[in-house]
Scaffold this motif. Structure first.
Motif, PDB file in Angstrom:
ATOM      1  N   ILE A  22       6.927  -1.918  -8.088  1.00 52.66           N
ATOM      2  CA  ILE A  22       7.619  -2.562  -7.126  1.00 52.66           C
ATOM      3  C   ILE A  22       6.482  -1.676  -6.077  1.00 52.66           C
ATOM      4  O   ILE A  22       6.966  -2.009  -4.678  1.00 52.66           O
ATOM      5  N   VAL A  23       6.074  -0.548  -5.759  1.00 52.59           N
ATOM      6  CA  VAL A  23       5.138  -0.080  -4.803  1.00 52.59           C
ATOM      7  C   VAL A  23       4.682  -0.755  -4.314  1.00 52.59           C
ATOM      8  O   VAL A  23       3.657  -1.179  -3.475  1.00 52.59           O
ATOM      9  N   ASN A  24       3.652  -1.762  -5.774  1.00 52.37           N
ATOM     10  CA  ASN A  24       2.181  -2.570  -5.441  1.00 52.37           C
ATOM     11  C   ASN A  24       2.964  -4.088  -4.964  1.00 52.37           C
ATOM     12  O   ASN A  24       2.244  -4.319  -4.115  1.00 52.37           O
ATOM     13  N   ASP A  25       4.187  -4.219  -4.797  1.00 54.55           N
ATOM     14  CA  ASP A  25       4.323  -5.786  -4.591  1.00 54.55           C
ATOM     15  C   ASP A  25       4.343  -5.471  -2.989  1.00 54.55           C
ATOM     16  O   ASP A  25       5.786  -4.879  -2.895  1.00 54.55           O
ATOM     17  N   GLN A  26       3.574  -6.565  -2.329  1.00 52.63           N
ATOM     18  CA  GLN A  26       3.392  -6.272  -0.907  1.00 52.63           C
ATOM     19  C   GLN A  26       4.711  -7.159  -0.326  1.00 52.63           C
ATOM     20  O   GLN A  26       4.635  -7.602   0.925  1.00 52.63           O
ATOM     21  N   LYS A  27       5.508  -7.980  -1.268  1.00 54.78           N
ATOM     22  CA  LYS A  27       6.404  -8.810  -0.225  1.00 54.78           C
ATOM     23  C   LYS A  27       7.767  -8.186  -0.457  1.00 54.78           C
ATOM     24  O   LYS A  27       8.793  -8.746   0.508  1.00 54.78           O
ATOM     25  N   ILE A  28       7.360  -6.870  -1.150  1.00 60.12           N
ATOM     26  CA  ILE A  28       9.215  -6.666  -0.724  1.00 60.12           C
ATOM     27  C   ILE A  28       9.237  -5.634   0.576  1.00 60.12           C
ATOM     28  O   ILE A  28       8.836  -4.192   0.665  1.00 60.12           O
ATOM     29  N   PRO A  29      10.009  -5.240   1.452  1.00 62.86           N
ATOM     30  CA  PRO A  29      10.381  -4.934   2.486  1.00 62.86           C
ATOM     31  C   PRO A  29      10.063  -3.137   1.540  1.00 62.86           C
ATOM     32  O   PRO A  29      10.432  -2.687   0.794  1.00 62.86           O
ATOM     33  N   LEU A  30       9.869  -1.971   2.772  1.00 63.78           N
ATOM     34  CA  LEU A  30       9.694  -0.801   2.424  1.00 63.78           C
ATOM     35  C   LEU A  30      11.044  -0.235   2.436  1.00 63.78           C
ATOM     36  O   LEU A  30      11.233   0.409   1.744  1.00 63.78           O
ATOM     37  N   MET A  31      11.638  -0.670   2.854  1.00 64.81           N
ATOM     38  CA  MET A  31      13.582  -0.539   2.899  1.00 64.81           C
ATOM     39  C   MET A  31      14.452  -0.134   1.793  1.00 64.81           C
ATOM     40  O   MET A  31      14.748   0.390   0.184  1.00 64.81           O
ATOM     41  N   GLU A  32      13.434  -1.541   1.352  1.00 67.20           N
ATOM     42  CA  GLU A  32      14.032  -2.310  -0.286  1.00 67.20           C
ATOM     43  C   GLU A  32      13.346  -2.116  -1.412  1.00 67.20           C
ATOM     44  O   GLU A  32      14.142  -1.868  -2.206  1.00 67.20           O
TER      45      GLU A  32
END
Length: 70
Positions: A22-32
């Motif tokens: 999750i942390v390494n996935d740059q496509k996911i916004p911080l809130m998500e």
């Protein structure tokens, strides 16, 4: 009891991998990311607490005595 500790340690490692994905996935916004990691963090807390409680049981010296006589 060592089997339980091994299972808990393995599951904790799996949770850590899930968090890192999750942390390494740059496509996911911080809130998500926060929303996705919250249940994982809750699971980790429970497992760490459970492991500590089981270690207390494992290390406890049990004596054959009646607690009512004191």
């Amino acid at each position: 009891m060592e089997k339980i500790f091994t299972c808990i340690d393995n599951y904790l490692a799996d949770l850590e991998q899930d968090i890192m994905k999750i942390v390494n996935d740059q496509k996911i916004p911080l809130m998500e990311k926060n929303r996705l990691m919250e249940p994982i963090a809750d699971q980790k807390k429970v497992l760490v607490y459970t492991k500590a409680s089981l270690e207390n049981i494992k290390n406890k010296k049990y004596e054959a005595k009646c607690g009512m006589s004191q």
